[in-house]
Design an enzyme around this catalytic site. Structure first.
Site, PDB file in Angstrom:
ATOM      1  CG  HIS A  70      -1.672  16.374  -6.892  1.00  0.00           C
ATOM      2  ND1 HIS A  70      -2.192  16.759  -5.685  1.00  0.00           N
ATOM      3  CD2 HIS A  70      -2.707  16.412  -7.766  1.00  0.00           C
ATOM      4  CE1 HIS A  70      -3.480  17.041  -5.821  1.00  0.00           C
ATOM      5  NE2 HIS A  70      -3.827  16.834  -7.081  1.00  0.00           N
TER       6      HIS A  70
ATOM      7  CD  GLN B 227      -7.599   2.683 -11.162  1.00  0.00           C
ATOM      8  OE1 GLN B 227      -7.325   3.071 -12.305  1.00  0.00           O
ATOM      9  NE2 GLN B 227      -8.658   1.939 -10.884  1.00  0.00           N
TER      10      GLN B 227
ATOM     11  CB  SER C 236      -7.163  18.514  -2.932  1.00  0.00           C
ATOM     12  OG  SER C 236      -6.144  18.219  -3.876  1.00  0.00           O
ATOM     13  NE  ARG C 237     -13.950  17.871  -3.444  1.00  0.00           N
ATOM     14  CZ  ARG C 237     -13.869  17.743  -4.771  1.00  0.00           C
ATOM     15  NH1 ARG C 237     -13.271  16.685  -5.305  1.00  0.00           N
ATOM     16  NH2 ARG C 237     -14.390  18.654  -5.570  1.00  0.00           N
TER      17      ARG C 237
HETATM   18  P1  AMP Z   1      -7.021  16.618  -8.747  1.00  0.00           P
HETATM   19  O1  AMP Z   1      -6.072  17.742  -8.490  1.00  0.00           O
HETATM   20  O2  AMP Z   1      -7.724  16.133  -7.546  1.00  0.00           O
HETATM   21  O3  AMP Z   1      -7.934  16.896  -9.935  1.00  0.00           O
HETATM   22  O4  AMP Z   1      -6.123  15.391  -9.209  1.00  0.00           O
HETATM   23  C1  AMP Z   1      -5.193  15.513 -10.253  1.00  0.00           C
HETATM   24  C2  AMP Z   1      -4.747  14.127 -10.644  1.00  0.00           C
HETATM   25  O5  AMP Z   1      -4.135  13.487  -9.533  1.00  0.00           O
HETATM   26  C3  AMP Z   1      -5.907  13.224 -11.089  1.00  0.00           C
HETATM   27  O6  AMP Z   1      -5.498  12.459 -12.216  1.00  0.00           O
HETATM   28  C4  AMP Z   1      -6.117  12.363  -9.876  1.00  0.00           C
HETATM   29  O7  AMP Z   1      -6.660  11.090 -10.185  1.00  0.00           O
HETATM   30  C5  AMP Z   1      -4.719  12.224  -9.342  1.00  0.00           C
HETATM   31  N1  AMP Z   1      -4.749  11.874  -7.917  1.00  0.00           N
HETATM   32  C6  AMP Z   1      -5.485  12.470  -6.935  1.00  0.00           C
HETATM   33  N2  AMP Z   1      -5.301  11.844  -5.765  1.00  0.00           N
HETATM   34  C7  AMP Z   1      -4.447  10.810  -6.011  1.00  0.00           C
HETATM   35  C8  AMP Z   1      -3.874   9.784  -5.195  1.00  0.00           C
HETATM   36  N3  AMP Z   1      -4.148   9.678  -3.896  1.00  0.00           N
HETATM   37  N4  AMP Z   1      -3.038   8.902  -5.777  1.00  0.00           N
HETATM   38  C9  AMP Z   1      -2.762   8.990  -7.113  1.00  0.00           C
HETATM   39  N5  AMP Z   1      -3.255   9.943  -7.924  1.00  0.00           N
HETATM   40  C10 AMP Z   1      -4.084  10.842  -7.385  1.00  0.00           C
END
Ligand code: AMP
Length: 286
Positions: A37, A150, A188-189
């Site tokens: 993030h 990605q 997050s998981r």
């Molecule tokens: P989330 O909070 O999981 O919905 O993720 C929010 C954004 O962060 C989404 O665009 C995800 O693809 C991105 N994201 C989550 N994990 C990663 C990671 N390890 N590297 C880069 N971007 C991430």
């Protein structure tokens, strides 16, 4: 950094910036921030003048048997991380602000491998929830650029499709996957993983390594690359839910590694369902 909870206050906050010609960047998230993030926030900070991060655990993208209730939530910690990353506005609306009584519209990308394969096949309705909430967030913030990871490759493609199809005047930037030192993609998981499963979770990255190595060694058959990738997971006792080689732009299955090919996989490791991917390219070599 200001924390804002209503669409009206958000519009008010961004009005002056827009009038002054300052560009607005949006990073949509569900919170429980990690370095993935933060990389999106930093990219937004570098490319746009006003950085908005939305923090909203979107109920409509979770299936009935998924982890909505258990999803990690810690807004105070997230606010501190966002502030540190130079974010200007944390937009953290309650569910009723996003889905008020009587809400009855869904944005749905219809048909084709883009929505029906991979996560779309495993999680019915998931991408309708994603497409709807992303469209709403883009309408609320009206950013010049929105930043996605990605890590969720299919989501990024679907968001690009929605933005093109609905003429939404926002550029979509897709940022590289940020990983732990052992290669596990940040998520997050990952917080669900007890120590013993955390060690096994590296199986996903090892599968992608094996696929990359097979292609570097000259293998061009998608089936053979998939066998190598699956084989690399076996020592960890991790079975993929799916492991697919697909065209990186349409997600249609491929037989040969010729154009850019996405290797996408999902696997359950103990209590967590994890996804990861890499893009294979032959760098022009036959
Ligand atoms: P989330 O909070 O999981 O919905 O993720 C929010 C954004 O962060 C989404 O665009 C995800 O693809 C991105 N994201 C989550 N994990 C990663 C990671 N390890 N590297 C880069 N971007 C991430």
């Amino acid at each position: 950094m200001r924390t804002i909870r209503t669409i009206e206050a958000l519009r008010q906050e961004l009005r002056a910036a827009r009038m002054d010609g300052r560009t607005i960047g949006l990073v949509p998230t569900m919170g429980a921030f990690h370095k993935g993030h933060v990389s999106l926030m930093e990219r937004a900070r570098a490319e746009t003048d006003v950085v908005v991060v939305s923090l909203f655990v979107n109920p409509t993208q979770f299936g009935p048997s998924e982890d909505l209730a258990a999803y990690p939530r810690d807004e105070a910690r997230d606010a501190a991380i966002a502030e540190q990353a130079g974010v200007d506005v944390l937009f953290a609306p309650p569910v009723e602000e996003v889905y008020p009584d009587g809400f009855q519209t869904t944005v749905s990308v219809v048909g084709g491998a883009l929505v029906n394969s991979l996560e779309g096949a495993q999680r019915p309705g998931h991408f309708d929830g994603v497409a709807t909430v992303v469209t709403k967030l883009l309408n609320m913030v009206q950013p010049n650029v929105a930043f996605f990871g990605q890590k969720d490759a299919q989501q990024a493609l679907i968001v690009r499709r929605v933005v093109r199809d609905l003429d939404i005047p926002t550029r979509i930037a897709v940022c590289p996957i940020v990983r732990e030192p052992d290669g596990l993609a940040m998520s997050s998981r990952n917080a669900y993983l007890p120590t013993s499963d955390r060690e096994r979770a590296v199986a996903l990255r090892r599968a992608l390594d094996a696929a990359e190595q097979a292609v570097a060694a000259g293998e061009r058959s998608a089936a053979a690359v998939a066998v190598a990738a699956r084989g690399a997971m076996e020592p960890y006792g991790v079975e993929p839910e799916y492991l697919a080689l697909v065209a990186a732009d349409t997600l249609a299955p491929v037989d040969r590694i010729e154009q850019e090919v996405l290797v996408a996989l999902a696997a359950r490791v103990g209590p967590a369902r994890l996804i990861d991917n890499t893009i294979l390219s032959t760098n022009g070599r036959p």
